[in-house]
Design a protein around this motif. Structure first.
Motif, PDB file in Angstrom:
ATOM      1  N   ARG A 109      11.828  11.602 -16.307  1.00  0.00           N
ATOM      2  CA  ARG A 109      12.233  10.740 -17.435  1.00  0.00           C
ATOM      3  C   ARG A 109      13.258   9.701 -17.015  1.00  0.00           C
ATOM      4  NH1 ARG A 109      12.209  15.688 -20.652  1.00  0.00           N
ATOM      5  NH2 ARG A 109      14.430  15.931 -20.179  1.00  0.00           N
ATOM      6  N   SER A 110      14.100  10.034 -16.054  1.00  0.00           N
ATOM      7  CA  SER A 110      15.172   9.121 -15.662  1.00  0.00           C
ATOM      8  C   SER A 110      14.735   8.079 -14.638  1.00  0.00           C
ATOM      9  CB  SER A 110      16.358   9.918 -15.106  1.00  0.00           C
ATOM     10  OG  SER A 110      16.005  10.583 -13.909  1.00  0.00           O
ATOM     11  N   LEU A 111      13.543   8.270 -14.040  1.00  0.00           N
ATOM     12  CA  LEU A 111      13.107   7.365 -12.976  1.00  0.00           C
ATOM     13  C   LEU A 111      11.891   6.518 -13.351  1.00  0.00           C
ATOM     14  CD1 LEU A 111      13.503   9.690  -9.838  1.00  0.00           C
ATOM     15  CD2 LEU A 111      15.124   7.993 -10.724  1.00  0.00           C
ATOM     16  N   ARG A 112      10.880   7.132 -13.926  1.00  0.00           N
ATOM     17  CA  ARG A 112       9.630   6.409 -14.170  1.00  0.00           C
ATOM     18  C   ARG A 112       9.789   5.176 -15.065  1.00  0.00           C
ATOM     19  NH1 ARG A 112       5.168   8.246 -11.920  1.00  0.00           N
ATOM     20  NH2 ARG A 112       5.013  10.444 -11.302  1.00  0.00           N
ATOM     21  N   PRO A 113      10.590   5.228 -16.139  1.00  0.00           N
ATOM     22  CA  PRO A 113      10.745   4.025 -16.966  1.00  0.00           C
ATOM     23  C   PRO A 113      11.328   2.835 -16.200  1.00  0.00           C
ATOM     24  CG  PRO A 113      11.499   5.953 -18.158  1.00  0.00           C
ATOM     25  CD  PRO A 113      11.274   6.392 -16.741  1.00  0.00           C
ATOM     26  N   HIS A 114      11.946   3.095 -15.066  1.00  0.00           N
ATOM     27  CA  HIS A 114      12.530   2.020 -14.254  1.00  0.00           C
ATOM     28  C   HIS A 114      11.599   1.586 -13.109  1.00  0.00           C
ATOM     29  CE1 HIS A 114      16.553   2.317 -16.126  1.00  0.00           C
ATOM     30  NE2 HIS A 114      16.214   3.581 -16.280  1.00  0.00           N
ATOM     31  N   GLY A 115      10.356   2.056 -13.163  1.00  0.00           N
ATOM     32  CA  GLY A 115       9.390   1.653 -12.145  1.00  0.00           C
ATOM     33  C   GLY A 115       9.523   2.404 -10.840  1.00  0.00           C
ATOM     34  N   ILE A 116      10.185   3.567 -10.864  1.00  0.00           N
ATOM     35  CA  ILE A 116      10.359   4.391  -9.669  1.00  0.00           C
ATOM     36  C   ILE A 116       9.358   5.535  -9.719  1.00  0.00           C
ATOM     37  CG2 ILE A 116      11.961   5.890  -8.416  1.00  0.00           C
ATOM     38  CD1 ILE A 116      14.243   4.204  -9.676  1.00  0.00           C
ATOM     39  N   ASP A 117       8.526   5.646  -8.703  1.00  0.00           N
ATOM     40  CA  ASP A 117       7.547   6.724  -8.658  1.00  0.00           C
ATOM     41  C   ASP A 117       8.214   8.024  -8.244  1.00  0.00           C
ATOM     42  OD1 ASP A 117       5.724   4.845  -9.332  1.00  0.00           O
ATOM     43  OD2 ASP A 117       4.519   4.977  -7.518  1.00  0.00           O
ATOM     44  N   TYR A 118       7.896   9.092  -8.967  1.00  0.00           N
ATOM     45  CA  TYR A 118       8.487  10.409  -8.717  1.00  0.00           C
ATOM     46  C   TYR A 118       7.373  11.433  -8.602  1.00  0.00           C
ATOM     47  CZ  TYR A 118      10.738  14.871  -9.822  1.00  0.00           C
ATOM     48  OH  TYR A 118      11.149  16.179  -9.798  1.00  0.00           O
ATOM     49  N   VAL A 119       7.343  12.159  -7.480  1.00  0.00           N
ATOM     50  CA  VAL A 119       6.278  13.127  -7.220  1.00  0.00           C
ATOM     51  C   VAL A 119       6.898  14.411  -6.681  1.00  0.00           C
ATOM     52  CG1 VAL A 119       4.178  13.621  -5.909  1.00  0.00           C
ATOM     53  CG2 VAL A 119       4.640  11.283  -6.690  1.00  0.00           C
ATOM     54  N   THR A 120       6.531  15.562  -7.267  1.00  0.00           N
ATOM     55  CA  THR A 120       6.959  16.843  -6.719  1.00  0.00           C
ATOM     56  C   THR A 120       5.990  17.248  -5.604  1.00  0.00           C
ATOM     57  OG1 THR A 120       5.724  18.050  -8.415  1.00  0.00           O
ATOM     58  CG2 THR A 120       8.062  17.627  -8.832  1.00  0.00           C
ATOM     59  N   VAL A 121       6.550  17.763  -4.513  1.00  0.00           N
ATOM     60  CA  VAL A 121       5.757  18.153  -3.344  1.00  0.00           C
ATOM     61  C   VAL A 121       6.134  19.581  -2.983  1.00  0.00           C
ATOM     62  CG1 VAL A 121       5.195  17.642  -0.947  1.00  0.00           C
ATOM     63  CG2 VAL A 121       5.723  15.761  -2.529  1.00  0.00           C
ATOM     64  N   ASP A 122       5.186  20.516  -3.100  1.00  0.00           N
ATOM     65  CA  ASP A 122       5.457  21.923  -2.816  1.00  0.00           C
ATOM     66  C   ASP A 122       5.229  22.207  -1.328  1.00  0.00           C
ATOM     67  OD1 ASP A 122       5.760  23.492  -5.580  1.00  0.00           O
ATOM     68  OD2 ASP A 122       4.332  21.855  -5.832  1.00  0.00           O
ATOM     69  N   THR A 123       6.139  22.945  -0.737  1.00  0.00           N
ATOM     70  CA  THR A 123       6.089  23.181   0.703  1.00  0.00           C
ATOM     71  C   THR A 123       5.026  24.198   1.115  1.00  0.00           C
ATOM     72  OG1 THR A 123       7.811  24.888   0.596  1.00  0.00           O
ATOM     73  CG2 THR A 123       8.529  22.610   0.957  1.00  0.00           C
ATOM     74  N   ASP A 124       4.325  24.786   0.153  1.00  0.00           N
ATOM     75  CA  ASP A 124       3.213  25.674   0.493  1.00  0.00           C
ATOM     76  C   ASP A 124       1.871  24.981   0.293  1.00  0.00           C
ATOM     77  OD1 ASP A 124       3.316  25.543  -2.263  1.00  0.00           O
ATOM     78  OD2 ASP A 124       2.814  27.661  -2.571  1.00  0.00           O
ATOM     79  N   GLN A 125       1.904  23.655   0.109  1.00  0.00           N
ATOM     80  CA  GLN A 125       0.687  22.892  -0.119  1.00  0.00           C
ATOM     81  C   GLN A 125       0.435  21.921   1.040  1.00  0.00           C
ATOM     82  OE1 GLN A 125      -1.418  23.413  -2.811  1.00  0.00           O
ATOM     83  NE2 GLN A 125      -0.034  25.165  -3.078  1.00  0.00           N
ATOM     84  N   PRO A 126      -0.835  21.541   1.272  1.00  0.00           N
ATOM     85  CA  PRO A 126      -1.148  20.585   2.340  1.00  0.00           C
ATOM     86  C   PRO A 126      -0.461  19.239   2.120  1.00  0.00           C
ATOM     87  CG  PRO A 126      -3.138  21.683   1.558  1.00  0.00           C
ATOM     88  CD  PRO A 126      -2.051  22.038   0.586  1.00  0.00           C
ATOM     89  N   LEU A 127      -0.403  18.446   3.188  1.00  0.00           N
ATOM     90  CA  LEU A 127       0.274  17.156   3.121  1.00  0.00           C
ATOM     91  C   LEU A 127      -0.526  16.093   2.367  1.00  0.00           C
ATOM     92  CD1 LEU A 127       1.736  16.755   6.734  1.00  0.00           C
ATOM     93  CD2 LEU A 127       2.869  17.623   4.679  1.00  0.00           C
ATOM     94  N   SER A 128      -1.772  16.375   2.057  1.00  0.00           N
ATOM     95  CA  SER A 128      -2.625  15.353   1.447  1.00  0.00           C
ATOM     96  C   SER A 128      -2.065  14.848   0.121  1.00  0.00           C
ATOM     97  CB  SER A 128      -4.045  15.894   1.237  1.00  0.00           C
ATOM     98  OG  SER A 128      -4.018  17.101   0.497  1.00  0.00           O
ATOM     99  N   ARG A 129      -1.425  15.728  -0.675  1.00  0.00           N
ATOM    100  CA  ARG A 129      -0.878  15.291  -1.978  1.00  0.00           C
ATOM    101  C   ARG A 129       0.225  14.262  -1.781  1.00  0.00           C
ATOM    102  NH1 ARG A 129       0.331  15.996  -7.298  1.00  0.00           N
ATOM    103  NH2 ARG A 129       2.528  16.106  -7.879  1.00  0.00           N
ATOM    104  N   ALA A 130       1.142  14.549  -0.876  1.00  0.00           N
ATOM    105  CA  ALA A 130       2.248  13.624  -0.645  1.00  0.00           C
ATOM    106  C   ALA A 130       1.744  12.311  -0.059  1.00  0.00           C
ATOM    107  CB  ALA A 130       3.277  14.259   0.278  1.00  0.00           C
ATOM    108  N   LEU A 131       0.794  12.374   0.872  1.00  0.00           N
ATOM    109  CA  LEU A 131       0.245  11.146   1.448  1.00  0.00           C
ATOM    110  C   LEU A 131      -0.538  10.367   0.401  1.00  0.00           C
ATOM    111  CD1 LEU A 131      -0.942  12.421   4.952  1.00  0.00           C
ATOM    112  CD2 LEU A 131       1.158  11.195   4.382  1.00  0.00           C
ATOM    113  N   GLY A 132      -1.181  11.075  -0.509  1.00  0.00           N
ATOM    114  CA  GLY A 132      -1.881  10.400  -1.591  1.00  0.00           C
ATOM    115  C   GLY A 132      -0.944   9.662  -2.523  1.00  0.00           C
ATOM    116  N   ALA A 133       0.241  10.231  -2.759  1.00  0.00           N
ATOM    117  CA  ALA A 133       1.241   9.552  -3.585  1.00  0.00           C
ATOM    118  C   ALA A 133       1.691   8.261  -2.917  1.00  0.00           C
ATOM    119  CB  ALA A 133       2.440  10.470  -3.812  1.00  0.00           C
ATOM    120  N   TYR A 134       1.889   8.323  -1.611  1.00  0.00           N
ATOM    121  CA  TYR A 134       2.230   7.102  -0.868  1.00  0.00           C
ATOM    122  C   TYR A 134       1.093   6.093  -0.962  1.00  0.00           C
ATOM    123  CZ  TYR A 134       1.774   4.091   3.159  1.00  0.00           C
ATOM    124  OH  TYR A 134       1.509   3.011   3.957  1.00  0.00           O
ATOM    125  N   LEU A 135      -0.144   6.571  -0.837  1.00  0.00           N
ATOM    126  CA  LEU A 135      -1.309   5.700  -0.871  1.00  0.00           C
ATOM    127  C   LEU A 135      -1.364   4.898  -2.158  1.00  0.00           C
ATOM    128  CD1 LEU A 135      -4.108   5.007   0.514  1.00  0.00           C
ATOM    129  CD2 LEU A 135      -5.046   6.783  -0.949  1.00  0.00           C
TER     130      LEU A 135
END
Length: 308
Positions: free
Chosen positions: A275-301
């Motif tokens: 809530r504090s970041l997205r309205p200002h145009g800042i992308d916010y993504v949670t990344v779980d350390t037991d998950q593959p890197l594809s989610r985080a790289l997809g957020a960058y993409l």
């Protein structure tokens, strides 16, 4: 691990492997190359569009072409040189900020990587993607201070230097993300992309103010919030000691009594960041350390595609 075993393991798309499996493949350079290779392979196999560095075609190598873009796989198959062609060049300037505070050393179980080890894998792969796109990438590693600062540059030699610095990083100290963010904002001479990789055990108000400051100065901002699964859920039963690695405070509680309240508190904290970041145009993504890197790289993409 033998070379034959390593080769068989690497046949699977590395960006879809569990982070602990990735760590067994080899060093950061090997892991990053395999992850990026798998990630790009996944893009080609999907209907995704809009990635500015998506390969448009291959063409025969001509004298004067950039040898960085030779497709060595095609050379192995045909014994001829082909060069990867991109749809467009953007010359993006990106800066990656990595939290190396003491809390990043934590993991909730032996089958998981510590948060910092996971972050190193992610940053190595992300920086390789940037370099392969012809972009300039910089690195800032921070806790209460900034022990590592690399100005944005391109090229493979710069990437190797980043990996060398990453390998040597050890967690320690408290977290002061806001000062590192403001420092980067003042050093970046042109508008670009800033990626914060952290478990965000920081002062919320100071950090989001610094992130908004970056956005106000015209930078695109992506926050990758690292979460160990043990931070989302308490153990099912029994007395548990909680230890703060940065303040060294301890507390003994009955996990069963607090489990539901704790889960709700975590969810609310994550919603508050969003809530504090997205309205200002800042992308916010949670990344779980037991998950593959594809989610985080997809957020960058997604962020990179919007930058054109």
């Amino acid at each position: 691990m033998s070379q034959a075993t390593r080769s068989r393991a690497a046949v699977r798309r590395a960006d879809l492997l569990h982070p602990t499996e990735l760590a067994r493949l080899g060093n950061l350079e090997f892991v990053a190359r395999k992850v990026v290779e798998g990630f790009l392979l996944g893009l080609h196999a999907s209907p995704h569009r809009g990635f500015s560095a998506e390969f448009a075609e291959l063409k025969s190598y001509q004298p004067g072409d950039d040898t960085r873009y030779i497709d060595w796989r095609m050379y192995g198959r045909s014994d001829r040189f082909f060069v990867k062609q991109f749809q467009e060049e953007t010359n993006l300037v990106a800066h990656l900020l990595l939290d190396i505070s003491e809390s990043m050393a934590w993991r909730s179980g032996t089958t998981l990587l510590p948060k910092l080890a996971f972050a190193k894998q992610l940053l190595a792969a992300l920086s390789l993607l940037l370099v392969r796109q012809g972009d300039a990438v910089g690195l800032t590693a921070f806790h209460e201070q900034v022990p590592v600062r690399l100005q944005p540059r391109g090229g493979k030699h710069h990437w190797y230097e980043m990996l060398h610095r990453l390998d040597g990083l050890q967690p320690g100290g408290g977290t002061q993300a806001s000062s590192a963010l403001v420092d980067v904002a003042r050093r970046l001479r042109r508008r670009g992309l800033v990626v914060l990789i952290s478990d965000l055990l920081v002062d919320l108000e100071e950090t989001r103010t610094a992130l908004r400051f970056l956005r106000h100065r015209g930078h695109e901002v992506l926050v990758l919030h690292l979460l160990d699964p043990g931070e989302r859920e308490l153990p099912t039963a029994g007395d548990t000691w909680f230890f703060d690695p940065e303040t060294h405070e301890e507390m003994r509680v009955n996990a069963a009594d607090l489990r539901a309240d704790y889960r709700d508190a975590v969810r609310e904290a994550l919603r508050e960041w969003e809530r504090s970041l997205r309205p200002h145009g800042i992308d916010y993504v949670t990344v779980d350390t037991d998950q593959p890197l594809s989610r985080a790289l997809g957020a960058y993409l997604k962020k990179r595609a919007r930058l054109g």
